[in-house]
Design an enzyme around this catalytic site. Structure first.
Site, PDB file in Angstrom:
ATOM      1  N   CYS A   1       0.845  -1.198   0.000  1.00  0.00           N
ATOM      2  CA  CYS A   1       0.000   0.000   0.000  1.00  0.00           C
ATOM      3  C   CYS A   1       0.880   1.247   0.000  1.00  0.00           C
ATOM      4  CB  CYS A   1      -0.893  -0.008   1.244  1.00  0.00           C
ATOM      5  SG  CYS A   1      -2.099   1.335   1.274  1.00  0.00           S
TER       6      CYS A   1
ATOM      7  N   HIS B   1      -9.355  -3.942  -1.915  1.00  0.00           N
ATOM      8  CA  HIS B   1      -8.310  -3.158  -1.255  1.00  0.00           C
ATOM      9  C   HIS B   1      -8.678  -1.673  -1.280  1.00  0.00           C
ATOM     10  CE1 HIS B   1      -3.861  -2.197  -0.439  1.00  0.00           C
ATOM     11  NE2 HIS B   1      -4.356  -1.024  -0.810  1.00  0.00           N
ATOM     12  N   GLU B   2      -9.180  -1.201  -2.448  1.00  0.00           N
ATOM     13  CA  GLU B   2      -9.558   0.220  -2.556  1.00  0.00           C
ATOM     14  C   GLU B   2     -10.819   0.506  -1.754  1.00  0.00           C
ATOM     15  OE1 GLU B   2      -6.270   0.137  -4.463  1.00  0.00           O
ATOM     16  OE2 GLU B   2      -7.259   1.873  -3.597  1.00  0.00           O
TER      17      GLU B   2
ATOM     18  N   HIS C   1     -10.095   1.194   1.719  1.00  0.00           N
ATOM     19  CA  HIS C   1      -9.571   2.540   1.996  1.00  0.00           C
ATOM     20  C   HIS C   1     -10.704   3.534   2.239  1.00  0.00           C
ATOM     21  CE1 HIS C   1      -5.236   2.382   1.635  1.00  0.00           C
ATOM     22  NE2 HIS C   1      -5.260   1.864   0.411  1.00  0.00           N
TER      23      HIS C   1
HETATM   24  O1  LIG Z   1      -4.588   1.456  -2.468  1.00  0.00           O
HETATM   25  C1  LIG Z   1      -3.751   1.410  -3.388  1.00  0.00           C
HETATM   26  N1  LIG Z   1      -2.452   1.490  -3.149  1.00  0.00           N
HETATM   27  O2  LIG Z   1      -2.056   1.619  -1.892  1.00  0.00           O
HETATM   28  C2  LIG Z   1      -1.451   1.487  -4.233  1.00  0.00           C
HETATM   29  C3  LIG Z   1      -0.304   0.551  -3.971  1.00  0.00           C
HETATM   30  N2  LIG Z   1      -0.748  -0.826  -3.757  1.00  0.00           N
HETATM   31  C4  LIG Z   1      -1.122  -1.578  -4.803  1.00  0.00           C
HETATM   32  O3  LIG Z   1      -1.218  -1.151  -5.920  1.00  0.00           O
HETATM   33  C5  LIG Z   1      -1.413  -3.006  -4.485  1.00  0.00           C
HETATM   34  C6  LIG Z   1      -0.377  -3.917  -4.360  1.00  0.00           C
HETATM   35  C7  LIG Z   1      -0.666  -5.252  -4.075  1.00  0.00           C
HETATM   36  C8  LIG Z   1      -1.966  -5.691  -3.897  1.00  0.00           C
HETATM   37  C9  LIG Z   1      -2.995  -4.782  -4.040  1.00  0.00           C
HETATM   38 CL1  LIG Z   1      -4.623  -5.308  -3.818  1.00  0.00          CL
HETATM   39  C10 LIG Z   1      -2.724  -3.437  -4.329  1.00  0.00           C
HETATM   40 CL2  LIG Z   1      -4.006  -2.283  -4.449  1.00  0.00          CL
HETATM   41 NI    NI Z   2      -3.579   0.994  -0.567  1.00  0.00          NI
END
Ligand SMILES: O=CN(O)CCNC(=O)c1cccc(Cl)c1Cl
Ligand code: NI
Length: 183
Positions: free
Chosen positions: A110, A153-154, A157
């Site tokens: 993240c 994941h988003e 947030h």
């Molecule tokens: O919320 C977004 N970020 O924090 C951007 C950086 N992380 C990633 O791109 C990322 C990396 C691995 C697994 C997932 Cl699921 C994601 Cl989302």
């Molecule tokens: Ni993230």
């Protein structure tokens, strides 16, 4: 995306607010900038040039805006193919989710969490998502595997949840029955 809010900033631990349509020019601009960040971050040369960590998703709280918007850019397995899922999601809602779990074999990272935190982040393998685009059009998307994981994941947030909240500290790499590892 000059500065990304880091873990410790309360905006990352609060519930982001729904947006109302029509979006303001500023809100539209933010969405486009978030997608642009992802595009640049996934271009090796540009990411190198601008010292960007690659991202496949970005949520508005990470750029300091406690609003329910996120950009998602999940590439396909082959770079000459179009992305697996590329959208700017406004006011997303998960309508249904599979009992079956899924986690990325590499774990998750993240932009708001500087340290690497090992462990599987168990999520739902399939989700049915309702969301609105920047023009206010409603969409329903059925997602599976990697795109489904990134959207979750988003979505987290927007609700003040960070990926490591889901990691079982006593058994970081344990798989629940029926869970699938992706990637
Ligand atoms: O919320 C977004 N970020 O924090 C951007 C950086 N992380 C990633 O791109 C990322 C990396 C691995 C697994 C997932 Cl699921 C994601 Cl989302
Ligand atoms: Ni993230």
């Amino acid at each position: 995306m000059d500065d990304i809010t880091r873990d410790g900033n309360p905006v990352l631990r609060s519930r982001a607010k729904e947006l109302t349509f029509p979006l303001s020019d500023k809100e539209i601009e933010m969405g486009k900038k978030m997608m642009e960040y992802l595009e640049v971050s996934q271009d090796e040369k540009l990411a190198e040039k601008y010292h960007l960590r690659a991202g496949v998703g970005l949520a508005a709280p990470q750029v300091g805006s406690p609003t329910r918007m996120a950009a998602v850019l999940v590439p396909s397995d082959y770079e000459e193919e179009p992305p697996a899922f590329k959208e700017i999601l406004v006011n997303p809602t998960i309508l249904s989710e599979s009992v079956q779990g899924a986690a990325l074999g590499t774990g998750e990272g993240c932009l708001s969490v500087d340290e690497d935190i090992p462990g599987y982040v168990w999520r739902h393998d399939r989700i049915k998502l309702r969301w609105y685009d920047l023009d206010g059009n409603k969409h329903i998307s059925r997602l599976k595997d990697y795109p489904a994981i990134v959207v979750q994941h988003e979505f987290d947030h927007l609700n003040g949840v960070l990926f490591y909240d889901h990691i079982n500290k006593d058994a970081r790499f344990k798989s629940p029955d029926g869970g699938v590892l992706i990637g």
